[in-house]
Design an enzyme around this catalytic site. Sequence first.
Site, PDB file in Angstrom:
ATOM      1  N   ARG A   1       0.822  -1.211   0.000  1.00 26.93           N
ATOM      2  CA  ARG A   1       0.000   0.000   0.000  1.00 26.93           C
ATOM      3  C   ARG A   1       0.854   1.259   0.000  1.00 26.93           C
ATOM      4  O   ARG A   1       0.412   2.306  -0.461  1.00 26.93           O
ATOM      5  CB  ARG A   1      -0.921   0.007   1.218  1.00 26.93           C
ATOM      6  CG  ARG A   1      -1.918  -1.125   1.236  1.00 26.93           C
ATOM      7  CD  ARG A   1      -3.196  -0.752   0.519  1.00 26.93           C
ATOM      8  NE  ARG A   1      -4.114  -1.873   0.455  1.00 26.93           N
ATOM      9  CZ  ARG A   1      -4.911  -2.242   1.451  1.00 26.93           C
ATOM     10  NH1 ARG A   1      -4.907  -1.573   2.579  1.00 26.93           N
ATOM     11  NH2 ARG A   1      -5.707  -3.262   1.306  1.00 26.93           N
TER      12      ARG A   1
ATOM     13  N   ASP B   1     -14.057  15.748   3.709  1.00 29.97           N
ATOM     14  CA  ASP B   1     -12.718  15.241   3.946  1.00 29.97           C
ATOM     15  C   ASP B   1     -11.729  16.120   3.200  1.00 29.97           C
ATOM     16  O   ASP B   1     -12.088  16.786   2.223  1.00 29.97           O
ATOM     17  CB  ASP B   1     -12.592  13.783   3.469  1.00 29.97           C
ATOM     18  CG  ASP B   1     -11.436  13.073   4.141  1.00 29.97           C
ATOM     19  OD1 ASP B   1     -11.673  12.354   5.120  1.00 29.97           O
ATOM     20  OD2 ASP B   1     -10.284  13.258   3.702  1.00 29.97           O
TER      21      ASP B   1
END
Lengths: 129, 193, 274
Positions: C34, C141
């Site tokens: 990731r 966000d």
Amino acid sequence: MRALVVDDSRAMRRIVARILTGIGYDVEAGDGQQALDVLARGPKPHLACIDWNMPVMDGLSLVVRVRENPQWRDITLMMVTTESEHSQIVRALAAGAHEYLIKPFTSDSLREKLDLLGLVPAPTGEVAS
Amino acid sequence: MTTVALDDELVGAVVEQVWESLLGAVARPWAGPRPAGATVPTVRAQVRLSGDWNGLVRLTCDPATAETLAAAMLMSGPDEALPEEDVLDAVGEVVNVVGGNVKGALVGRTSLGLPQVALAARAALAALPALPAVADDAARSLAVPTSRCVLDWHGAPVVVEVLGDDAPDVPDGRQQPDSSSQQAKTRQEKRKP
Amino acid sequence: MTIAPEAFTFVRDLVRRESAIVLDTGKEYLVESRLTPLARQAGQVDVNAFVSALRSRYNPVLTRQVVEALTTNETSWFRDGDPFAALRSDLFPALARNRPSRQLRVWCAACSSGQEPYSVAMTALDTPALTGWKVEIVATDLNEEVLARARAGTYSQLEVNRGLPATTLVRHFTRDGAHWRITPALAAAVTFRPLNLVRPFPAMGTFDVVLLRNVLIYFDLPTKRDILRRVRQVLSPDGYLFLGAAEMTMGVDDSWERVPAGRSSVYQVRGDAR
């Protein structure tokens, strides 16, 4: 707390059993046919994790059989299966399964499902905050 | 409802999730030469989809790779030698989960058979109990891979294929479905103590 | 390349501190895969070099990206359960008694990939006292990328396995190829927009419930104080604020009082600070 893990794959039985044992369950495991024998013999599990596609007796039939028996009414049934269509989940819930976990899953997702069912054994010495 | 293309992207997405959660690993694409399906020495696990879509989901790898796949899945320690039937069972379960998720992505009603696992070569797993051979040689000549995804598992290729029975360029591509009794036998046989 | 043990430990501690999500030992492969794209983006040769750079100088934006990259598939629906149970059993019904307009507004202030605002929306849809009400959820966000994912409303098999009851899954999601898609009713309930909590809030109106969970930890004390002060200004006087389970306003902004809500607790603006 006692759990019965029903899957025709030994590998999958081992994976589910390890997670359940890790959170404090005593686990018995077998395939669909063996599951009925284990249930008949007792002691009765609190939870049964049931695969769908198995030879001889498939998981949906097992759910139906367990639900037919009033003595087994308080066993919580969770499908743990790779069957993942919307309609299959609806079918299993209608047949009497309480929860449904789709393979592949992680140990966290299994634990969270148990949490939803109120079936996570309380660790000893836990202090309420 | 959207039509779902049974393509490399779909199979790749499914494989990625299965690798991450079932094997605790990243599904890395195989960068080496593409192994030819017929010549890789092999443990072959497959599961049949039948109904509105007919075909096979199949995983092929070499026997040593099957052992390390199973070890990752079962989190067995380096000291624990897994019995061969557990190795085959684990690989069968990998293809079962991939197959189930591919099926779940398809539109229409399709059902999933039980996984069959067989050895096409008896190299490292020579001591394995004999299993019914997967009658797939004829099938392979008929079915054209609809999708193939080759992964790198610690330096060895693992091939995951979705093979449709009726690939368009196959004139008489409909193969006989495996009899369900034979599939059931595969799993039952594995479970014998 | 394999991630160095000390780099893994650093990242694991970081993720635990900032998201309360624990990456078990054995998830090294996850960290490596990731973070590789982030390392590349940052111009580092590999994940180890990237982590070293992150350790040497605190970078809140990059830190948030790291946490988000690692919490994909690890984010649960109805996270921490109790706040959602409290909304359904206590807070929504209490608010419903005082809103003749039959409208409620909720703000999820760090919505990430959308599990939280959609969980609020499902909770509202399943609260009998709100039947026929208009419940508007504004989800914000900092990160446009996670907002795009949230807006799309599609989740992987692994994601829908996380804390979503099966009955809820079949009621609020449909299958879409390898993914699951939220129903139009759910999508209609939530509006997503970018917002940086550190900057003055844009005109958003007043909210009845604000969820500001596991995000204040990213900021230093003066910033936390400032954010809580500005949240007070957009919260209706009888509204509720949720923080993360391990967070509190005490010592940060004493205009709040903690009140029990079901098995959980929630913050309200003190009477004398309204």
